[in-house]
Enzyme design. Structure first.
Site, PDB file in Angstrom:
ATOM      1  N   GLU A  25       0.747  -1.231   0.124  1.00 25.43           N
ATOM      2  CA  GLU A  25      -0.158   0.170   0.028  1.00 25.43           C
ATOM      3  C   GLU A  25       0.786   1.177   0.174  1.00 25.43           C
ATOM      4  O   GLU A  25       1.936   1.303   0.650  1.00 25.43           O
ATOM      5  CB  GLU A  25      -1.038   0.023   1.236  1.00 25.43           C
ATOM      6  N   LYS A  53      -9.839   2.012  -2.604  1.00 23.59           N
ATOM      7  CA  LYS A  53     -10.087   1.639  -1.031  1.00 23.59           C
ATOM      8  C   LYS A  53     -11.511   2.001  -0.585  1.00 23.59           C
ATOM      9  O   LYS A  53     -11.851   3.217  -0.585  1.00 23.59           O
ATOM     10  CB  LYS A  53      -9.120   2.264  -0.227  1.00 23.59           C
ATOM     11  N   CYS A 113      -5.999  -2.894   2.717  1.00 22.50           N
ATOM     12  CA  CYS A 113      -5.522  -2.702   4.000  1.00 22.50           C
ATOM     13  C   CYS A 113      -6.878  -2.916   4.831  1.00 22.50           C
ATOM     14  O   CYS A 113      -7.500  -3.823   5.191  1.00 22.50           O
ATOM     15  CB  CYS A 113      -5.062  -1.465   4.419  1.00 22.50           C
TER      16      CYS A 113
END
Length: 274
Positions: A40, A109, A150
């Protein structure tokens, strides 16, 4: 399906970060890999003040470098994530490139990392970033793969949607920190693998104790039985894992969790009083 998990340090120089990522992908390609996976924010310090400054629109420098390298080496590249600039907003976005260098998938995300742990980490991605709105999967000769970033991994519903679309492996560029990492990193990757009877792969930046945000590292690959195939420490490294995708079918056949689901019951209904 052979993958390389590239746990690299991330500094303040964007161009140097991109060059380092490409150098490590070339090194990994010498081992006959099919996929290279980056962390990331691999070209940007993980700081709200940096996201817009390091951001790029579609086709920007980081993306162009990875697309060209995928075509040159004939491998898939899961390009970690970069700050994407679009419509005046900033997204935390992962791009996946095919063996020919074409864009296979793009994931923004979905769940922003807004946490405030007593005595631990505080970080508010929503101060700078905007959330995506899609479940992301993509097709390869190995089957369908899933992609999230994440904090997305904490949400079982998202992983299950990828699984129900046919995902046999879920790739997760990530940057857990020194509060959440020791507590939940391995647990979450094993849990999602067991819940969905698929492989999970998490790739983090290497740990930099001098950074304002200290990544946990510990890049990891987990099998559909919940077994850890490889796991790093905090150091700069490249891990390799061979994913035998026939194990997905085998585990699902032996332990029919997905086929035995009771979807007729999985909703909240009002219960009338006695």
């Amino acid at each position: 399906m052979k993958i390389a998990l590239i746990q690299m340090p991330v500094g303040a120089d964007k161009e140097a970060n991109i060059e380092a990522a490409c150098r490590k992908i070339r090194e990994a390609a010498g081992h006959g890999i099919d996929f290279a996976v980056l962390p990331e924010m691999f070209c940007c310090p993980y700081e709200n003040d940096c996201f817009r400054a390091y951001g790029e629109a579609d086709g920007g420098a980081a993306q162009a470098a990875l697309a060209a390298l995928a075509a040159e080496l004939g491998i898939y590249i899961v390009g970690g994530s970069v700050p994407e600039l679009a419509d005046g907003k900033v997204y935390n976005t992962s791009y996946v490139y095919s063996r020919r260098g074409s864009l296979l998938a793009k994931h923004r995300k979905v769940h922003l990392f807004d946490i405030d742990v007593e005595g631990g980490q505080r970080f508010m991605e929503s101060d700078t970033l905007s959330p995506g709105g899609s479940v992301t999967t993509f097709e390869t000769e190995f089957g369908i793969m899933g992609l999230c970033i994440c904090f997305d991994l904490r949400f079982e519903e998202l992983a299950r949607c990828m699984c129900l679309r046919g995902a046999r492996c879920i790739f997760v560029p990530a940057a857990f920190n020194m509060t959440t990492g020791p507590a939940h990193w391995e647990l979450l990757f094993r849990q999602r693998a067991v819940d969905n009877q698929c492989f999970t792969v998490g790739v983090s930046p290497a740990r930099d104790e001098g950074a304002s945000y200290v990544a946990y590292g510990n890049s990891i690959a987990v099998g559909p039985w919940g077994d850890v195939l490889c796991r790093a420490g905090g150091e700069e490294t490249i891990l390799f894992a061979d994913l035998d995708l026939t194990r997905v079918d085998s585990v699902r056949r032996q332990l029919p969790v997905l086929s035995a689901r009771r979807t007729d019951l999985y909703e909240i209904r009002e219960v009338s009083g006695a």
